[in-house]
Enzyme design. Structure first.
Site, PDB file in Angstrom:
ATOM      1  N   HIS A  41      -2.714   6.423   4.345  1.00  0.00           N
ATOM      2  CA  HIS A  41      -1.581   6.549   4.676  1.00  0.00           C
ATOM      3  C   HIS A  41      -0.832   7.930   4.335  1.00  0.00           C
ATOM      4  O   HIS A  41      -1.487   8.362   3.095  1.00  0.00           O
ATOM      5  CB  HIS A  41      -0.850   5.603   3.968  1.00  0.00           C
ATOM      6  CG  HIS A  41      -0.876   4.091   4.520  1.00  0.00           C
ATOM      7  ND1 HIS A  41      -1.754   3.828   5.658  1.00  0.00           N
ATOM      8  CD2 HIS A  41      -0.411   2.898   4.063  1.00  0.00           C
ATOM      9  CE1 HIS A  41      -1.758   2.431   5.757  1.00  0.00           C
ATOM     10  NE2 HIS A  41      -0.950   1.896   4.839  1.00  0.00           N
TER      11      HIS A  41
ATOM     12  N   CYS B 126       0.767  -1.288  -0.122  1.00  0.00           N
ATOM     13  CA  CYS B 126       0.099   0.035  -0.221  1.00  0.00           C
ATOM     14  C   CYS B 126       0.912   1.173  -0.141  1.00  0.00           C
ATOM     15  O   CYS B 126       0.705   2.281  -0.758  1.00  0.00           O
ATOM     16  CB  CYS B 126      -0.848   0.120   1.237  1.00  0.00           C
ATOM     17  SG  CYS B 126      -0.384  -0.585   2.642  1.00  0.00           S
TER      18      CYS B 126
END
Ligand code: A2P
Length: 328
Positions: A237, A130
């Site tokens: 994130h 990710c």
């Protein structure tokens, strides 16, 4: 044309998101098959308002189905064992685990960056980590235009990246409960430790970012270091990326580049307090870039702040975009 699609790990955090994204993007599905562990067999999950029964992942449940595309997010060992079995029965596997990513025979793909690598797949295509996905989407335009010498990654990663267990630790942590997934409380804290530690002092997550960036950008000469940190954020994130470019640049050109790059939203107007944050990215498929400024401490240095929804662009949406590219 319609396709038979399987979701492996359908009851998990990313598995659920696969279903949501497939429905949202109206992926042309004929038959949908859902797989998880034995524990979940018989459970029902909804897709486009209809109930679908989860089956136990085992070869007997795969061999009589004509599956075209299988989206996997059920952990590395499940992928290692079952991706080849799906391929044996003629499916293309898009795998979200780290199991196949660095295999030289397996392409590692971000559609905005290296879609052409899908062409040499022998049945398995790996979905990158990710944190790597959002980083390379932001770095690709710079790599193409200026060349990159060195990258310093510092990440601020959401708990959902650790699956349902990570999410629950933050939720329950705010109620005063002890963590189950993480080694320390994550509520009101941060943990500079994602995935396991290696002998060289790095975590596996940090090495994934380093190795995967080189593979996706097709550039082994890149010098990269990384520090990855878990923070008390549910989704999204964030990354501070310090880049040393090979060539001189004009800051206005960088802004212009990001205004015109696929999959990127430029959010950089500090006078009006405009910069990317996890709350912007949650539920979206774009990579947000902001806080763009020169690093005056080195030649051709640039600082970026990059945010994306780790479960969507960082996992499910990237995999579905790969599937869309395959059937195009
Ligand atoms: P299950 O719910 O039956 O355990 P997450 O990372 O969000 O926790 O999700 C992990 C996903 O991987 C879940 O769908 C989980 O199913 C699935 N999974 C875990 N181990 C296996 C296995 N051995 N075989 C098939 N699916 C598995």
């Amino acid at each position: 044309m319609l396709y038979n699609v399987a979701v492996v790990g359908a009851t998990g955090m990313v598995g659920n998101k696969f279903l949501e994204v497939l429905a949202e993007r109206n992926f042309p599905i004929d038959t949908l098959y859902l797989f998880a562990s034995k524990r979940s067999a018989g459970k029902t999950l909804q897709f486009k308002g209809k109930d679908f029964v989860v089956e136990e992942l085992k070869e007997d449940n795969i061999k009589n189905k004509k599956i075209d595309i299988a989206l996997f997010s059920a952990g590395g060992s499940t992928s290692l064992e079952y991706a080849p079995i799906f391929v044996k029965y003629n499916a293309t596997v898009i795998d979200n685990s780290s199991a196949w990513r660095m295999d030289p025979k397996v392409p590692l793909v971000v559609p905005e960056v290296n879609p052409e690598d899908t062409k040499w797949s022998k049945g398995i295509i790996a979905n990158p980590n990710c944190s790597t996905i959002q980083a390379v989407v932001a770095l690709k335009p710079l790599h193409d235009k200026y060349g990159i010498d060195r990258i310093i990654y510092s990440t601020y990663q959401a708990v959902s990246g650790a699956g349902v267990g990570g999410y629950t630790d933050l939720e329950n942590g705010y109620k005063g409960e002890a963590p189950n997934k993480f080694p320390y409380p994550i509520a009101g804290n941060l943990i500079p430790h994602i995935d396991s530690f290696l002998d060289n002092g790095y975590t596996k997550e940090e090495i994934k970012m380093i190795d995967e960036t080189k593979k996706i950008l097709h550039d082994d000469s890149l010098r990269i270091t990384a520090t990855t940190v878990r923070v008390p954020v549910f989704y999204g994130h964030s990354e501070s990326i310090n880049v040393e470019l090979k060539n001189d640049f004009n800051l206005n050109d960088i802004f212009e580049l990001y205004r015109n790059s696929e999959g990127i939203i430029l959010k950089d107007d500090v006078k009006n307090l405009e910069y990317p944050m996890p709350i912007h990215s949650a539920g979206t498929d774009e990579v947000y870039v902001g806080r763009i400024r020169k690093d005056f401490s080195i030649e051709n240095g640039l600082n970026l702040w990059v945010v994306a929804d780790n479960i969507r662009k960082g996992a499910a949406s990237n995999a579905v975009q790969i599937a869309e590219y395959l059937i195009k």
